[in-house]
Design an enzyme around this catalytic site. Structure first.
Site, PDB file in Angstrom:
ATOM      1  N   ASP A   1       2.707  -1.160  -1.727  1.00 40.16           N
ATOM      2  CA  ASP A   1       3.073  -1.205  -0.318  1.00 40.16           C
ATOM      3  C   ASP A   1       2.666  -2.549   0.297  1.00 40.16           C
ATOM      4  O   ASP A   1       2.038  -3.374  -0.378  1.00 40.16           O
ATOM      5  CB  ASP A   1       2.492   0.004   0.431  1.00 40.16           C
ATOM      6  CG  ASP A   1       0.981  -0.040   0.574  1.00 40.16           C
ATOM      7  OD1 ASP A   1       0.326  -0.795  -0.171  1.00 40.16           O
ATOM      8  OD2 ASP A   1       0.445   0.694   1.419  1.00 40.16           O
TER       9      ASP A   1
ATOM     10  N   ASP B   1       0.377  -3.852   2.236  1.00 37.66           N
ATOM     11  CA  ASP B   1      -0.991  -4.382   2.180  1.00 37.66           C
ATOM     12  C   ASP B   1      -1.627  -4.140   0.818  1.00 37.66           C
ATOM     13  O   ASP B   1      -2.819  -4.376   0.634  1.00 37.66           O
ATOM     14  CB  ASP B   1      -1.858  -3.831   3.308  1.00 37.66           C
ATOM     15  CG  ASP B   1      -2.128  -2.343   3.192  1.00 37.66           C
ATOM     16  OD1 ASP B   1      -1.234  -1.612   2.734  1.00 37.66           O
ATOM     17  OD2 ASP B   1      -3.230  -1.902   3.572  1.00 37.66           O
TER      18      ASP B   1
ATOM     19  N   SER C   1      -0.015  -0.933   6.944  1.00 33.32           N
ATOM     20  CA  SER C   1       0.165  -0.319   5.638  1.00 33.32           C
ATOM     21  C   SER C   1       1.651  -0.145   5.328  1.00 33.32           C
ATOM     22  O   SER C   1       2.390  -1.106   5.257  1.00 33.32           O
ATOM     23  CB  SER C   1      -0.589   1.009   5.579  1.00 33.32           C
ATOM     24  OG  SER C   1      -0.571   1.553   4.279  1.00 33.32           O
TER      25      SER C   1
END
Length: 559
Positions: A298, A300, A144
């Site tokens: 971000d 992902d 992430s």
């Protein structure tokens, strides 16, 4: 002794890559201690840690063992579950594709069908794939928004949402049956040739985009709105730009250095759009092109942050709570005008997200529910309503810039959210309003909400012990007052809260309606303090934040 035993066992592993073997043989005593003092715990967020050799690191051996545990859980559910298989996605991070190959091969070696994308994809697309393909589970290889040194492994269940405690515990028990020598019998390419590993058809992705675009509320908007977008070198570039183009937003300015995938994140450093520092290049470009809004996703592409220009030309960053309030007010108000706001509509937020959203929902007659932190819990209610029909899930969000609108994805989704943020900003510009002005109107209508999030990072074994000590001391000696404010109620979620569940979180409710939460992070080595204050006077609300912050930091000597 256990640390050295683990180190010696790993030196004998034949499956170590050359990079990890070199790191292993050149470890200092301190590096050895941190790499082997514990195993990465498999929890409801899966696994997350720094990349490298060792039981406390993300590597091929940890991935293989975790996936063998997942395979064991699927095997217990019978041949049908094995045939339904597992969908896997991965992001731009170091070794993500290799970790995917190991996971896919391990599942295939157990006779489980695997479905993979043809390249990097955003996390929400994996959630959609699980639902659309009706697989038994899903995996996303991602860390992430963590720093570049990290990678992770998130597991989803058949509903398309991340696993909850019951499944995580079952997987953990299966993982414990295997050591770190467990490994697929054949190579990734061999299993692919044998028909165990399939490439997901583009038609599935087209359906994801179609359903995303169908969530649009308004078309009579200012389509020439000037937008700066940065995917922060992650997976969001193509998906987000595609929905922008499909909606007619053509005045898009890309932060070129942050457009292409880059596992080093050298153009941004810490790729977390929740941190305003990540907007440095986007802000410079925004000023250059006179942008109306700046959007960052971000790595992902499941979280999105927003910055908007006010009437004076200043760029104002919004917190996750503020963006959530803006989206709620926009979606509910416009759908009410159009007459398609369902009578049984419901919104879900995390317990540590501010209450202004509840006041907005009350105004529109929409039910608001609290859930434990994490979209696995937020979407669990949507899964429940699929079966009961009690409510229609409209929107889910949490203060850490995660949002989902609609029910085709059961996780936070920065693709649909980016589209809705652009639409919202364009709509308000069409009626000569900018988002900072709209937020001011929301505060005027529903009451000002002061807020602050403080995260204290404590790495390693000593850091974990300190965090555990803080929580234990708070429970044994709870705070009773903050300056002139009295604590009216303390809620310990570790004891379980009816209708919500159990978690290592403490909530303090003060006599003026303010509150604060203390919670160790489930995915990072940090403890978090969430502060929310209420007052008609904005400056007084900010002063109360300082009182609470000072009291907690002083109490635990964290300054």
């Amino acid at each position: 002794m256990m640390i050295h035993d683990g180190f010696n066992q790993w030196r004998k592993l034949e499956t170590l890559c050359d990079e990890d073997r070199k790191k292993l043989l050149n470890m200092t005593d301190e590096e050895m201690k941190d790499s082997f003092y514990q195993e990465l715990a498999f929890g409801t967020a899966g696994l997350r840690g720094k990349i490298g050799p060792g039981t406390n690191r993300m590597n091929e051996q940890v991935i293989a063992r975790a996936t063998r545990g997942l395979a064991g859980v699927i095997e217990k559910r019978g041949q049908k579950a094995m045939d339904c298989g597992v969908a896997i996605a991965w992001d731009v991070r170091e070794r993500s594709e290799r970790f995917m190959e190991v996971a896919a091969s391990m599942l295939a070696s157990c006779g489980i069908q695997v479905h993979i994308f043809s390249g990097i994809r955003p996390t929400p697309m994996l959630s959609f794939a699980v639902r659309e393909l009706r697989t038994q589970a899903g995996i996303v290889v991602t860390a992430s928004h963590n720093p570049k040194e990290y990678n992770g492994y998130k597991v989803y269940w058949k509903e398309g949402s991340q696993i909850r405690d019951d499944i995580a515990d079952e997987i953990s028990r299966e993982i414990a049956k295997f050591d770190y020598s467990v490994w697929p019998e054949k190579s990734f390419d061999e299993y692919k040739d044998e028909g165990f590993i399939h490439i997901i058809d583009e038609a599935l992705e087209e359906k994801y985009y179609a359903l995303t675009l169908a969530k649009a509320v308004e078309e009579d908007i200012k389509k020439d709105i000037s937008i700066v977008y940065t995917p922060l070198n992650g997976t969001g570039n193509l998906p987000v730009r595609r929905v922008f183009k499909a909606r007619g937003f053509d005045n898009i300015h890309l932060v070129e250095e942050q457009t292409e995938p880059d596992s080093s994140f050298k153009s941004v450093g810490y790729p977390n759009p929740e941190d305003f520092k990540a907007f440095e290049k986007a802000l410079a470009l925004g000023k250059e092109v006179d942008a109306d809004i700046l959007i960052a996703t971000d790595p992902d592409c499941d979280r999105v942050a927003l910055v908007a220009k006010d009437a004076s030309g200043e760029f104002i960053p919004f917190t996750g709570n503020q963006t959530g309030a803006l989206l709620l007010e926009y979606i509910l108000s416009r759908r009410e005008v159009k007459g398609d706001l369902p009578a049984n509509g419901a919104v879900v937020k995390s317990i540590v997200t501010g209450d202004i959203g509840r006041r907005i929902c009350d105004h529109f007659g929409v039910a608001m529910f609290d859930a434990l932190t994490g979209f696995k819990n937020i979407c669990a209610l949507a899964n429940e309503w699929d079966d009961t029909g009690a409510y229609e899930f409209l929107f889910g969000y949490e203060e850490s810039i995660g949002y989902v609108y609609g029910d085709h994805v059961r996780d936070k989704d920065a693709v649909v959210t980016s589209m809705m943020v652009a639409e919202m900003a364009a709509y308000y510009l069409s009626i000569d309003k900018r988002l900072p002005e709209v937020l001011g109107e929301i505060f005027k209508a529903y009451g000002y909400q002061g807020e602050k999030l403080l995260s204290v990072v404590k790495e390693g074994q000593e850091g974990q012990a300190l965090i555990q000590g803080i929580m234990a001391d708070l429970r044994e000696n709870p705070i009773s007052s903050v300056e002139s404010l009295k604590v009216e109620k303390v809620v310990d979620y570790a004891e379980g809260v009816e209708g919500i569940g159990t978690s290592n979180v403490l909530e303090y409710r003060l006599d003026d309606g303010s509150c604060f939460f203390v919670r160790p992070s489930g995915t990072e080595p940090k403890i978090k303090l969430y502060i929310y204050t209420n007052d008609k006077d904005e400056e007084k609300a900010k002063e109360k934040i300082e009182w609470i912050e000072s009291a907690v930091l002083r109490r635990f000597d964290l300054k």
